[in-house]
Design a protein around this motif. Structure first.
Motif, PDB file in Angstrom:
ATOM      1  N   VAL A 250      18.860  51.418  35.412  1.00  8.74           N
ATOM      2  CA  VAL A 250      18.848  52.299  36.582  1.00  8.74           C
ATOM      3  C   VAL A 250      17.631  53.221  36.462  1.00  8.74           C
ATOM      4  CG1 VAL A 250      20.038  54.156  37.795  1.00  8.74           C
ATOM      5  CG2 VAL A 250      21.340  52.227  36.875  1.00  8.74           C
ATOM      6  N   PRO A 251      16.743  53.238  37.442  1.00  8.98           N
ATOM      7  CA  PRO A 251      15.549  54.083  37.337  1.00  8.98           C
ATOM      8  C   PRO A 251      15.857  55.552  37.601  1.00  8.98           C
ATOM      9  CG  PRO A 251      15.568  52.967  39.443  1.00  8.98           C
ATOM     10  CD  PRO A 251      16.760  52.439  38.684  1.00  8.98           C
ATOM     11  N   VAL A 252      15.190  56.428  36.876  1.00  9.16           N
ATOM     12  CA  VAL A 252      15.313  57.859  37.083  1.00  9.16           C
ATOM     13  C   VAL A 252      13.915  58.475  37.019  1.00  9.16           C
ATOM     14  CG1 VAL A 252      17.632  57.961  36.073  1.00  9.16           C
ATOM     15  CG2 VAL A 252      15.639  58.404  34.626  1.00  9.16           C
ATOM     16  N   SER A 253      13.779  59.655  37.580  1.00  7.17           N
ATOM     17  CA  SER A 253      12.562  60.454  37.448  1.00  7.17           C
ATOM     18  C   SER A 253      12.939  61.727  36.704  1.00  7.17           C
ATOM     19  CB  SER A 253      11.972  60.788  38.821  1.00  7.17           C
ATOM     20  OG  SER A 253      11.633  59.609  39.517  1.00  7.17           O
TER      21      SER A 253
ATOM     22  N   GLU B 191      20.665  54.436  25.471  1.00  9.21           N
ATOM     23  CA  GLU B 191      21.309  53.121  25.422  1.00  9.21           C
ATOM     24  C   GLU B 191      21.843  52.733  26.803  1.00  9.21           C
ATOM     25  OE1 GLU B 191      25.261  51.066  23.341  1.00  9.21           O
ATOM     26  OE2 GLU B 191      24.468  52.949  22.539  1.00  9.21           O
ATOM     27  N   MET B 192      22.429  53.694  27.491  1.00 11.10           N
ATOM     28  CA  MET B 192      23.001  53.427  28.806  1.00 11.10           C
ATOM     29  C   MET B 192      21.931  52.978  29.806  1.00 11.10           C
ATOM     30  SD  MET B 192      25.194  56.089  31.162  1.00 11.10           S
ATOM     31  CE  MET B 192      26.561  55.508  32.166  1.00 11.10           C
ATOM     32  N   LEU B 193      20.812  53.724  29.864  1.00  7.88           N
ATOM     33  CA  LEU B 193      19.765  53.358  30.804  1.00  7.88           C
ATOM     34  C   LEU B 193      19.093  52.048  30.412  1.00  7.88           C
ATOM     35  CD1 LEU B 193      17.863  56.482  32.126  1.00  7.88           C
ATOM     36  CD2 LEU B 193      19.940  55.396  32.945  1.00  7.88           C
TER      37      LEU B 193
ATOM     38  N   GLU C 197      30.164  53.713  45.482  1.00  8.99           N
ATOM     39  CA  GLU C 197      31.246  53.667  46.454  1.00  8.99           C
ATOM     40  C   GLU C 197      30.743  53.866  47.883  1.00  8.99           C
ATOM     41  OE1 GLU C 197      33.762  56.654  44.844  1.00  8.99           O
ATOM     42  OE2 GLU C 197      32.798  58.321  45.888  1.00  8.99           O
ATOM     43  N   GLN C 198      29.533  54.387  48.044  1.00 10.59           N
ATOM     44  CA  GLN C 198      28.935  54.513  49.380  1.00 10.59           C
ATOM     45  C   GLN C 198      27.959  53.373  49.686  1.00 10.59           C
ATOM     46  OE1 GLN C 198      27.910  58.539  50.779  1.00 10.59           O
ATOM     47  NE2 GLN C 198      28.756  59.347  48.878  1.00 10.59           N
ATOM     48  N   GLY C 199      27.860  52.416  48.761  1.00  8.74           N
ATOM     49  CA  GLY C 199      27.108  51.207  49.035  1.00  8.74           C
ATOM     50  C   GLY C 199      25.606  51.307  48.890  1.00  8.74           C
ATOM     51  N   PHE C 200      25.128  52.310  48.139  1.00  2.79           N
ATOM     52  CA  PHE C 200      23.689  52.495  47.973  1.00  2.79           C
ATOM     53  C   PHE C 200      23.195  51.888  46.668  1.00  2.79           C
ATOM     54  CE2 PHE C 200      24.526  55.541  51.246  1.00  2.79           C
ATOM     55  CZ  PHE C 200      23.334  55.650  51.953  1.00  2.79           C
ATOM     56  N   ALA C 201      21.927  51.507  46.658  1.00  2.58           N
ATOM     57  CA  ALA C 201      21.215  51.151  45.439  1.00  2.58           C
ATOM     58  C   ALA C 201      20.421  52.371  44.979  1.00  2.58           C
ATOM     59  CB  ALA C 201      20.273  49.976  45.692  1.00  2.58           C
ATOM     60  N   VAL C 202      20.022  52.360  43.716  1.00  2.00           N
ATOM     61  CA  VAL C 202      19.113  53.378  43.188  1.00  2.00           C
ATOM     62  C   VAL C 202      17.740  52.739  43.037  1.00  2.00           C
ATOM     63  CG1 VAL C 202      18.552  54.886  41.247  1.00  2.00           C
ATOM     64  CG2 VAL C 202      20.936  54.647  41.999  1.00  2.00           C
ATOM     65  N   ALA C 203      16.753  53.290  43.713  1.00  8.38           N
ATOM     66  CA  ALA C 203      15.374  52.819  43.616  1.00  8.38           C
ATOM     67  C   ALA C 203      14.552  53.826  42.819  1.00  8.38           C
ATOM     68  CB  ALA C 203      14.777  52.611  44.998  1.00  8.38           C
TER      69      ALA C 203
END
Length: 309
Positions: free
Chosen positions: A144-147, A137-139, A292-298
């Motif tokens: 947010v993409p994950v492998s 449900e969260m994803l 908090e470090q300003g990154f996106a998740v690709a």
């Protein structure tokens, strides 16, 4: 930083102690040495546990064929608020010229990061022990993409759990049959660990895994493992630069900061292994550390060019 999540004192009453106690599952004491490799060529690789030093301009990874053509959606503010999180920046469109290019045959590369100037990191999740419906449900909400690197004997009681995650565009990769420590078993056992998992995951999920991750990162740079991976089908060995523990991350870099293109390791874990914390709470903390470090998740696979057929 996600201050709202930090305020949940009933969940985090053990905060600082949990950080010290943290290693969960795959990330044993031997991991950080094995995972210190950036992209290294298979031939002439250092022995297991030795830090790799070569960093050629090309890396390696899986096919983006099942991924969207652009950057993954970032979800909406209401969805992030539902999980008590601050939204991540949206990922940029997938690069047309993939920084990671894989060959169809020959030695496979070993890498723990992707060369990119995009301010992105890549989230990978191992094993498959925890099968929490709330995580699906969260994803679904957050996009947010994950492998996923799945261990056959850990997931075979419920292959179906991972299919909705796969349907979101998340790729499934090979993490052995039964989580063997690869440098401690003979070459024929290494081959069966990888090939048998490859066959089962291909049958269940319809696509041969393109990437392999050895448990604990062990043996990643050994000729025997590289040969076994080549024989079984994956075209790269993927390690990591950071590993998520219960409330925070362990960093290989001395300054304890994310860098563009880092691969982050997490696990499918639940309250038994997370000192009472749920999979969704742990993953929320992971996203907060990234935010908090300003990154996106690709999506890792969007940065990888699969071998030509």
């Amino acid at each position: 930083m996600n201050r709202h999540a930090r305020s949940r004192t009933t969940v985090y009453v053990a905060g600082a102690l949990a950080l010290l106690a943290a290693a969960t599952g795959c990330t044993s004491g031997g991991d950080s040495g094995a995972a210190s490799a950036a992209l290294v060529p298979a031939s002439g690789s250092p022995a297991s546990g030795s830090p790799a030093t070569a960093a050629p301009s090309r890396s390696a990874g899986p096919s983006p064929s099942a991924s969207p053509t652009g950057g993954p959606a970032a979800g909406d503010a209401a969805a992030w608020a539902k999980w008590h999180l601050t939204p991540l920046p949206p990922a940029p469109p997938a690069p047309a010229d993939k920084p990671v290019k894989l060959a169809r045959t020959g030695p496979v590369p070993v890498f723990s990061e992707v060369k990119t100037s995009d301010k992105v990191v890549f989230v990978t999740i191992d094993d498959g022990a925890e099968k929490d419906p709330k995580f699906v449900e969260m994803l679904t909400d957050l996009k947010v993409p994950v492998s996923m690197f799945l261990t056959r004997d850990i997931v075979k009681d419920n292959y179906g759990y991972f299919k909705p995650l796969q349907a979101l565009g998340n790729h499934i990769h090979n993490h052995t049959v039964d989580h063997a420590q690869m440098s401690k078993v003979p070459p024929e056992k290494q081959k069966s660990e990888i090939c048998d998992a490859q066959a089962a995951l291909t049958q269940q999920y319809g696509t041969p895994p393109l990437l392999f991750r050895p448990p604990y990162g062990d043996g990643a740079n050994t000729p025997a493992l590289n040969t076994a991976v080549q024989q079984c089908g994956p075209r790269a060995v993927v390690l990591w630069r950071e590993s998520m523990q219960i409330h925070d991350m362990q960093y290989q870099a001395a300054d304890k900061k994310l860098r563009a293109g880092d691969i982050v390791l997490a696990h499918f874990r639940g309250p038994k292994d997370l000192k009472g914390e749920t999979m969704t709470q742990m993953f929320g903390e992971l996203l907060a550390r990234i935010q908090e470090q300003g990154f996106a998740v690709a999506r890792l696979e969007d940065y990888i060019e699969a071998p030509a057929a």
